[in-house]
Design an enzyme around this catalytic site. Sequence first.
Site, PDB file in Angstrom:
ATOM      1  N   HIS A  50       0.828  -1.230  -0.075  1.00  0.00           N
ATOM      2  CA  HIS A  50       0.043  -0.052  -0.027  1.00  0.00           C
ATOM      3  C   HIS A  50       0.896   1.279  -0.265  1.00  0.00           C
ATOM      4  O   HIS A  50       1.908   1.119   0.530  1.00  0.00           O
ATOM      5  CB  HIS A  50      -0.857  -0.073   1.342  1.00  0.00           C
ATOM      6  CG  HIS A  50      -2.079  -0.722   1.027  1.00  0.00           C
ATOM      7  ND1 HIS A  50      -3.292  -0.830   1.738  1.00  0.00           N
ATOM      8  CD2 HIS A  50      -2.468  -1.704  -0.039  1.00  0.00           C
ATOM      9  CE1 HIS A  50      -4.190  -1.717   1.095  1.00  0.00           C
ATOM     10  NE2 HIS A  50      -3.710  -2.238   0.228  1.00  0.00           N
ATOM     11  N   GLU A  52       0.551   4.033   1.722  1.00  0.00           N
ATOM     12  CA  GLU A  52       1.133   4.416   3.005  1.00  0.00           C
ATOM     13  C   GLU A  52       2.342   3.709   3.783  1.00  0.00           C
ATOM     14  O   GLU A  52       3.495   4.038   4.033  1.00  0.00           O
ATOM     15  CB  GLU A  52       0.122   4.288   3.975  1.00  0.00           C
ATOM     16  CG  GLU A  52      -0.878   5.261   3.759  1.00  0.00           C
ATOM     17  CD  GLU A  52      -2.118   4.516   2.857  1.00  0.00           C
ATOM     18  OE1 GLU A  52      -1.864   3.851   2.040  1.00  0.00           O
ATOM     19  OE2 GLU A  52      -3.501   4.712   3.082  1.00  0.00           O
ATOM     20  N   CYS A  89      -2.952   0.281   7.108  1.00  0.00           N
ATOM     21  CA  CYS A  89      -1.875   1.374   7.179  1.00  0.00           C
ATOM     22  C   CYS A  89      -2.202   2.092   8.271  1.00  0.00           C
ATOM     23  O   CYS A  89      -1.568   3.122   8.531  1.00  0.00           O
ATOM     24  CB  CYS A  89      -2.461   2.250   5.727  1.00  0.00           C
ATOM     25  SG  CYS A  89      -1.935   1.249   4.376  1.00  0.00           S
ATOM     26  N   ALA A 159     -14.141   8.456 -32.648  1.00  0.00           N
ATOM     27  CA  ALA A 159     -13.549   9.611 -33.350  1.00  0.00           C
ATOM     28  C   ALA A 159     -14.262   9.455 -34.592  1.00  0.00           C
ATOM     29  O   ALA A 159     -14.458   8.529 -35.230  1.00  0.00           O
ATOM     30  CB  ALA A 159     -12.000   9.135 -33.767  1.00  0.00           C
TER      31      ALA A 159
END
Length: 371
Positions: A50, A52, A89, A159
């Site tokens: 993760h 963190e 975390c 497009a």
Amino acid sequence: MSSEDTFWMRRALRLTNRVKAHPSPAVGVVIVHGGELVSEGWTYHTPKVHAEAMALGLAGERARGATLYTTLEPCSHWMRPDGSERVPCTHHCIQAGVARVVAATLDPNPQVCGDGFAQLQAAGIALTVGVCEEQAKEAHRAFLKHQMTGLPFVTHKAAMTLDGKLAASHSAPLAITSEPARRAVHRLRAKSDAVIVGVGTVLADDPELTVRSVRGSNPTPVIFDSQLRTPQTARLNRPGTLILTCVENTPRWDAEILTLPADASGRVSVPAALALLAERGLLELLLESGGALATAFWAANAVDRALFFVAPKLIGGSHAPTPLDGAGLPAPIELDRLRIRRYGPDLALEGRPGLLRQERAAPQYRARGTA
Ligand code: AOF
Ligand code: ZN
């Protein structure tokens, strides 16, 4: 909300572009002490780390007393849905002695959903929620939509010429848009987990659907092919491609063939296909199909964003294909949150239908005593 918080959160948001992490969100984190950058982290795919945890690991002792900026609420659960153990975390933040956490938005995962914030506050960490929230919701749009609805986020890209044609009805394939617009499409592919076409496009163009002229990894090609008409010699018949069909007992191919239920018209059911793709962790989808399949997606209320490139060219012809041809939609769909960009001579028009279900259903976090 200070301009310093916005500055560092923008930096964290730029880290959400590093990898494709789905079904996990690609979170970005920066750690700051005394106005100086200490470390950065982002969700890492293999091995799974993760954001963190990466940033705190790099910071070491320098995380003590620091501020951690994260684009998503830190996770707080000790067990995965399959029962395996994990360290959240929030625990890493508390152990590292972080003084303050600034989060852009709530993680709606029911295992987290406000509990991450509550754990940080209970440990005496100052908390600010909502810095650059709109940008974070955009960066994590596919993860958020999947958490709210179980479905992937779909962009319909087309497009076309100024008179709304995808190709001429009478001549060989023609490049509609300019090189800058095509590069933009390749950047979009590089961000997408999967690119979807119908078998008609495979038969007409034999596309590769790879990322070219920009950096990034190839998305998973997905072909909607109810009757399994994709030629064995097609460039997309390669390992990694998914062919969705209604035909049972299919032969062995290089591509993976998956049999799905049919809708009322006998074609692969769009909701069933989306559920299958989400189950495979393919959450950010780019629909690059012709008009018939695109109409089926819109009619199934499955599209979150239209992105139409318009080239200053005219083709004409009542039989020339258009982005939503076929039977047409049962009722007009109005788009809002419009954006217009220029790519060389071409325009890109973006719009989204109504208010996303994910936003209507989004749980709100009300931080108690946020700093
Ligand atoms: C964070 N930081 O970088 C990410 C988070 O399967 P796991 O153990 O990786 O857990 C996935 C869940 O954790 C995911 O559904 C989401 O709620 C959260 N993702 N959280 O604190 C991160 N990627
Ligand atoms: Zn986490």
